[in-house]
Design a protein around this motif. Structure first.
Motif, short mmCIF file in Angstrom:
data_model
loop_
_atom_site.label_atom_id
_atom_site.label_comp_id
_atom_site.label_asym_id
_atom_site.label_seq_id
_atom_site.Cartn_x
_atom_site.Cartn_y
_atom_site.Cartn_z
N LEU A 1 44.02 33.12 28.72
CA LEU A 1 43.08 32.33 27.91
C LEU A 1 42.49 31.17 28.71
N VAL A 2 43.30 30.52 29.54
CA VAL A 2 42.78 29.46 30.42
C VAL A 2 41.73 30.05 31.34
N ASP A 3 42.04 31.20 31.95
CA ASP A 3 41.12 31.90 32.84
C ASP A 3 39.81 32.22 32.11
N PHE A 4 39.94 32.75 30.89
CA PHE A 4 38.78 33.12 30.09
C PHE A 4 37.88 31.92 29.82
N TYR B 1 36.63 40.42 31.14
CA TYR B 1 35.88 41.16 32.16
C TYR B 1 34.43 41.40 31.77
N ILE B 2 34.11 41.32 30.49
CA ILE B 2 32.69 41.32 30.11
C ILE B 2 32.03 40.03 30.61
N ASN B 3 32.74 38.90 30.51
CA ASN B 3 32.25 37.65 31.09
C ASN B 3 32.07 37.79 32.60
N VAL B 4 33.00 38.47 33.24
CA VAL B 4 32.92 38.68 34.69
C VAL B 4 31.67 39.48 35.05
N PHE C 1 28.96 42.14 47.12
CA PHE C 1 30.13 42.98 46.87
C PHE C 1 31.42 42.20 47.08
N LEU C 2 31.47 41.41 48.16
CA LEU C 2 32.69 40.64 48.44
C LEU C 2 32.97 39.62 47.35
N TRP C 3 31.93 38.88 46.92
CA TRP C 3 32.12 37.87 45.90
C TRP C 3 32.49 38.51 44.55
N ILE C 4 31.85 39.62 44.21
CA ILE C 4 32.15 40.28 42.94
C ILE C 4 33.58 40.83 42.94
N THR C 5 34.02 41.37 44.09
CA THR C 5 35.41 41.83 44.21
C THR C 5 36.37 40.66 44.02
N PHE C 6 36.02 39.53 44.62
CA PHE C 6 36.82 38.31 44.48
C PHE C 6 36.89 37.87 43.02
N LEU C 7 35.74 37.97 42.31
CA LEU C 7 35.70 37.62 40.87
C LEU C 7 36.61 38.53 40.05
N ILE C 8 36.57 39.82 40.34
CA ILE C 8 37.39 40.79 39.60
C ILE C 8 38.87 40.54 39.83
N CYS C 9 39.23 40.23 41.08
CA CYS C 9 40.65 40.08 41.42
C CYS C 9 41.22 38.71 41.05
N PHE C 10 40.40 37.67 41.16
CA PHE C 10 40.94 36.30 41.00
C PHE C 10 40.31 35.52 39.85
N GLY C 11 39.44 36.15 39.08
CA GLY C 11 38.92 35.53 37.87
C GLY C 11 38.23 34.20 38.10
N SER C 12 38.58 33.22 37.26
CA SER C 12 37.87 31.95 37.28
C SER C 12 38.14 31.12 38.53
#
Length: 212
Positions: free
Chosen positions: A48-51, A142-145, A163-174
């Motif tokens: 929830l904090v991440d979200f 992940y819809i927010n992502v 691609f690198l930044w989006i992968t980073f977003l998927i793996c490490f969130g906020s």
């Protein structure tokens, strides 16, 4: 005939919104409302904090996009509850500097939350954590992502960096979201209006030229 990008994005976000509505309805039907103390496990709290940290840049974008404060507030409340330059510049308190500090703090908060939760509650990759409401929260997150990833793809000048930044977003969130926004803020001067962070390099240069 090529399909316009705007039409593709409209379809994408309509589908994602529909998926989230169906997910919410299904989860409520099988697991009741989420306002129950037993659902707030350490990893649910961390999620929830991440979200909600990811909601911050989306709320800022909404505030910039809306033409009046009432509609902006309504949309921001909807963002928080369901997954004109209001950044006017002041000489003594540069919005760019304030934003750098804010996203640094938010990134550190999320990193600290992750480390603390791993130390106290072990790895999140456990089957017992996947309750219906945790699944729904992850879909929402992940819809927010996806929303932020579309912005990253627009901002970046190459597909490799996107691609690198989006992968980073998927793996490490906020944590990744805050890091990316902080990097983008470093490309602005303290005298720049804050909304320029939303634009890519070409549009930002054109906007600066029109203002001079």
């Amino acid at each position: 005939m090529a399909i316009p990008l705007a039409a593709v994005l409209r379809t994408l976000f309509f589908v994602l919104g529909s998926v989230m509505v169906v997910t919410l309805i299904y989860t409520i039907s099988i697991d009741g409302l989420p306002f129950r103390r037993e659902l707030l496990t350490p990893w649910m709290a961390a999620t929830l904090v991440d979200f909600y940290i990811n909601v911050v840049p989306l709320a800022a974008w909404t505030s910039y996009k809306e033409s009046n404060s009432i509609s902006a507030i309504i949309w921001i409340i909807l963002l928080v509850c369901f997954g004109r330059d209001g950044m006017q510049q002041k000489r003594q308190n540069s919005p760019v500097v304030v934003a750098r500090i804010a996203f640094s703090i938010l990134g550190c908060l999320m990193l600290g939350t992750l480390i603390y939760t791993i130390v106290t509650d072990r790895s999140p990759f456990r089957k017992d954590l996947l309750t219906p409401w945790m699944d729904a929260t992850l879909v929402d997150f992940y819809i927010n992502v996806v929303c932020i990833s579309v912005w990253v793809a627009y901002k970046e000048s190459s597909w490799i960096s996107s691609f690198l930044w989006i992968t980073f977003l998927i793996c490490f969130g906020s944590v990744a979201t805050c890091a990316y926004i902080f990097v983008q803020l470093l490309q602005l001067t303290s005298q720049d209006p804050l909304y320029l962070v939303l634009l890519n390099k070409d549009d930002r240069s054109e906007n600066r030229y029109e203002r001079t």
